[in-house]
Design an enzyme around this catalytic site. Structure first.
Site, PDB file in Angstrom:
ATOM      1  N   GLU A 177      -0.415   4.211  -2.008  1.00  0.00           N
ATOM      2  CA  GLU A 177      -0.898   3.663  -0.744  1.00  0.00           C
ATOM      3  C   GLU A 177      -2.207   2.912  -0.945  1.00  0.00           C
ATOM      4  O   GLU A 177      -2.520   1.984  -0.197  1.00  0.00           O
ATOM      5  CB  GLU A 177      -1.071   4.783   0.292  1.00  0.00           C
ATOM      6  CG  GLU A 177      -1.217   4.272   1.725  1.00  0.00           C
ATOM      7  CD  GLU A 177      -1.169   5.381   2.758  1.00  0.00           C
ATOM      8  OE1 GLU A 177      -0.097   5.583   3.355  1.00  0.00           O
ATOM      9  OE2 GLU A 177      -2.203   6.047   2.958  1.00  0.00           O
ATOM     10  N   LYS A 202       6.503   1.115  11.502  1.00  0.00           N
ATOM     11  CA  LYS A 202       6.178   1.891  12.709  1.00  0.00           C
ATOM     12  C   LYS A 202       6.330   1.039  13.965  1.00  0.00           C
ATOM     13  O   LYS A 202       6.814   1.515  15.000  1.00  0.00           O
ATOM     14  CB  LYS A 202       4.753   2.448  12.610  1.00  0.00           C
ATOM     15  CG  LYS A 202       4.579   3.516  11.545  1.00  0.00           C
ATOM     16  CD  LYS A 202       3.306   4.313  11.729  1.00  0.00           C
ATOM     17  CE  LYS A 202       2.068   3.503  11.540  1.00  0.00           C
ATOM     18  NZ  LYS A 202       0.832   4.324  11.566  1.00  0.00           N
ATOM     19  N   HIS A 261      13.996  18.895 -18.537  1.00  0.00           N
ATOM     20  CA  HIS A 261      15.445  19.015 -18.404  1.00  0.00           C
ATOM     21  C   HIS A 261      15.973  18.084 -17.319  1.00  0.00           C
ATOM     22  O   HIS A 261      17.077  18.279 -16.808  1.00  0.00           O
ATOM     23  CB  HIS A 261      15.813  20.465 -18.102  1.00  0.00           C
ATOM     24  CG  HIS A 261      15.425  21.402 -19.205  1.00  0.00           C
ATOM     25  ND1 HIS A 261      16.265  21.709 -20.259  1.00  0.00           N
ATOM     26  CD2 HIS A 261      14.262  22.064 -19.458  1.00  0.00           C
ATOM     27  CE1 HIS A 261      15.654  22.540 -21.085  1.00  0.00           C
ATOM     28  NE2 HIS A 261      14.431  22.766 -20.624  1.00  0.00           N
TER      29      HIS A 261
END
EC number: 5.3.1.9
Length: 547
Positions: free
Chosen positions: A352, A511, A383
């Site tokens: 950000e 938004k 793994h």
């Protein structure tokens, strides 16, 4: 063309790269028995080893020249001085003031902010101690056993990460939970099994208007009121906000509102009132020890020469790996299960901050900026995705993080964990040659065509860059050091790239569109106001919902 890539210091690094493309780290270690001590730094009980990078003394000298050309020291000093280095929002950047333990004034627009900071810290001390001691009672007179923090982004990721990292320091019988996602499942699953009479909610929203946070807060309020009545809200809700009017309208006593300031960015706010759940979980002294560790790293960053400045060196290594060696991603690999949320926290802190394609003066960059950051605790990641780090066509620099002492000395678990920590960086650096593979396969009884067919698959090129960060033990203090190290690394990289790491306009567009779409989801009829794909998805959703 941007000015950065035209700098002689940048072009000198490009020339240096071309002259040293074939450099192998294992050869550099063979040639210099002091390479580890030459390319490692220690600050208190935190050791930073950057010797397993494709660097020489000349590389570092040229990187430091670039840092000076981009005025890294000047930007650092302006930040500490309270200047408005977040130009697009006209704000100072003073998370460092929140952990200023020196007593010296730090001013914003001529006003010393330390008295206000200390006042909020004192308020946090009193409240957190009241909750922990049982002096703070719920509506029915019972002490609090569960605290639910409702926030998102910086109001969630930092406190979650720290509370998880410091679980050994939590008070028994007092649990801290976090709800961030507007998906109702997050709140519903958190409330299961909680007793309203002994639950305290912390609503963390500077403006007290954040959609996700307020949606969750009202759901929690409804749950509480249904069981205990309206009057209970004042005993079971507190706010981390600056909007006293909205806090009061919600039903929260403004005496239980903890303020912070617009010069504290969300992703740097765990040191502020946003850290209240941390203070409750580990105690206020633990919260202050976290600040002490960060302050120690702040002072190191503020005063150390660039050539021995840990955040500066770490940042420049990243610049070298990403802008010159071509890495596009970066792995954070803590060999400590308590740090399992560190990568998620750093994703926001780094991506950000430096995920920008425009410089401070509004020009498009012609170089890469913030990398894609990911990670998992070791040994789980081994793994999962380490295969790609070891043998893929992509270069993935990585930070390996571990503690010498564990909080849970169970059998030989920690020795096995640390053996993997040490082995992975060695393997990534040295690799394994075809001759070594043949020798191993012959010793295992394999010969001829079958052996030769297998050799290419078992060769490791090595020469993969890593940093190792080793602490004596993870405590509030050393965790504070570690977080501040990453914060300042991100700052330095932003300054070198010429971008503003302290705004986040990229989160706004989605938004805005979501606000437009929300009423369309409940309005009868098909939607035709968007592109074909979005219209199709919304209409499909509405059709399924109507069945």
């Amino acid at each position: 063309m941007s000015s950065l890539t035209q700098l002689p210091q940048w072009q000198a690094l490009q020339t240096h790269l071309e002259e040293n493309r074939s450099v192998q780290m294992r050869d550099l270690f063979d040639q210099d028995s002091q390479r580890f001590s030459r390319f490692s730094l220690q600050q208190g009980e935190l050791l930073f080893d950057y010797s397993k990078n494709r660097i020489t003394a000349e590389t570092m000298a040229r990187l430091l020249d670039l840092a000076r050309a981009q005025d890294v020291e000047g930007w650092r000093d302006r930040m500490f001085a309270g200047e408005a280095i977040n130009e697009t929002e006209g704000r100072a950047v003073l998370h460092v003031a929140l952990r200023n333990r020196s007593g010296r004034p730090i001013r914003v627009a001529g006003e010393d902010v330390m008295p206000a900071i200390n006042q909020v810290l004192q308020q946090m001390r009193q409240f957190s101690e009241a909750v922990r001691s049982g002096a703070w009672k719920g509506q029915s007179g019972q002490a609090i056993t569960d605290v639910v923090n409702i926030g998102i982004g910086g109001s969630d990721l930092g406190p979650v990460m720290v509370c998880e990292a410091l679980k050994p320091y939590h008070q028994p019988g007092l649990s801290v939970h976090f709800v961030s996602n507007v998906d109702g499942t997050h709140m519903a699953e958190t409330l299961k099994g909680l007793n309203a009479e002994t639950t305290l909610f912390i609503v963390a929203s500077k403006t007290f208007t954040t959609q996700e946070t307020l949606t969750n807060a009202h759901t929690a309020r409804d749950w509480l009121v249904a069981q205990l009545g309206e009057a209970a809200v004042r005993k079971h809700f507190v706010a981390l906000s600056t909007n006293a009017e909205a806090v009061s309208a919600f039903g929260i006593d403004t005496d239980n509102m903890f303020a912070f300031w617009n010069w504290v960015g969300g992703r740097y706010s765990l040191w502020s009132a946003i850290g209240l759940p941390i203070a409750i979980a580990v105690g206020f002294e633990g919260f202050m020890a976290l600040h002490d560790g960060a302050y120690a790293m702040d002072e190191h960053f503020r005063t150390a020469p660039l050539a021995s400045n840990m955040p500066v060196i770490k940042a420049l290594i990243g610049i070298w790996n990403h802008n010159f060696l071509g890495a596009e991603s970066f792995a954070v690999l803590p060999y400590d299960q308590y740090l399992h949320r560190l990568a998620a926290y750093l994703q926001q802190a780094d991506m950000e901050s430096n995920g920008k394609y425009v410089t401070r003066d509004g020009a498009r960059v012609d170089y890469t900026t913030g990398p894609v950051l990911f990670g998992e605790p070791g040994t789980n990641g081994q793994h999962s995705f380490y295969q790609l780090i070891h043998q893929s066509t992509r270069l993935v620099p990585a930070d390996f993080i571990a503690a010498a002492h564990t909080h849970n000395p169970v059998g030989d678990h920690h020795a096995k964990l640390l053996s993997n920590f040490f082995a992975q960086t060695e393997a990534l650096m040295t690799g394994k040659t075809a001759a070594q593979v043949r020798q191993e396969l012959e010793a295992a009884g394999l010969h001829g065509a079958a052996l030769e067919a297998l050799v290419p698959h078992k060769v490791f090129d090595g020469n993969r860059p890593t940093n190792s960060i080793l602490v004596r033990q993870f405590t509030p203090y050393t965790l504070g050091q570690l977080i501040a190290l990453y914060e300042h690394t991100i700052h330095v990289q932003g300054m070198v790239w010429g971008i503003n790491p302290y705004d986040q306009w990229g989160v706004e567009l989605g938004k805005q569109l979501a606000k437009k779409i929300l009423p369309e989801l409940t309005t009868p009829g098909e939607v035709h106001s968007h592109d074909g794909s979005t219209n199709g998805l919304i209409n499909h959703y509405k059709a399924w919902l109507a069945e």
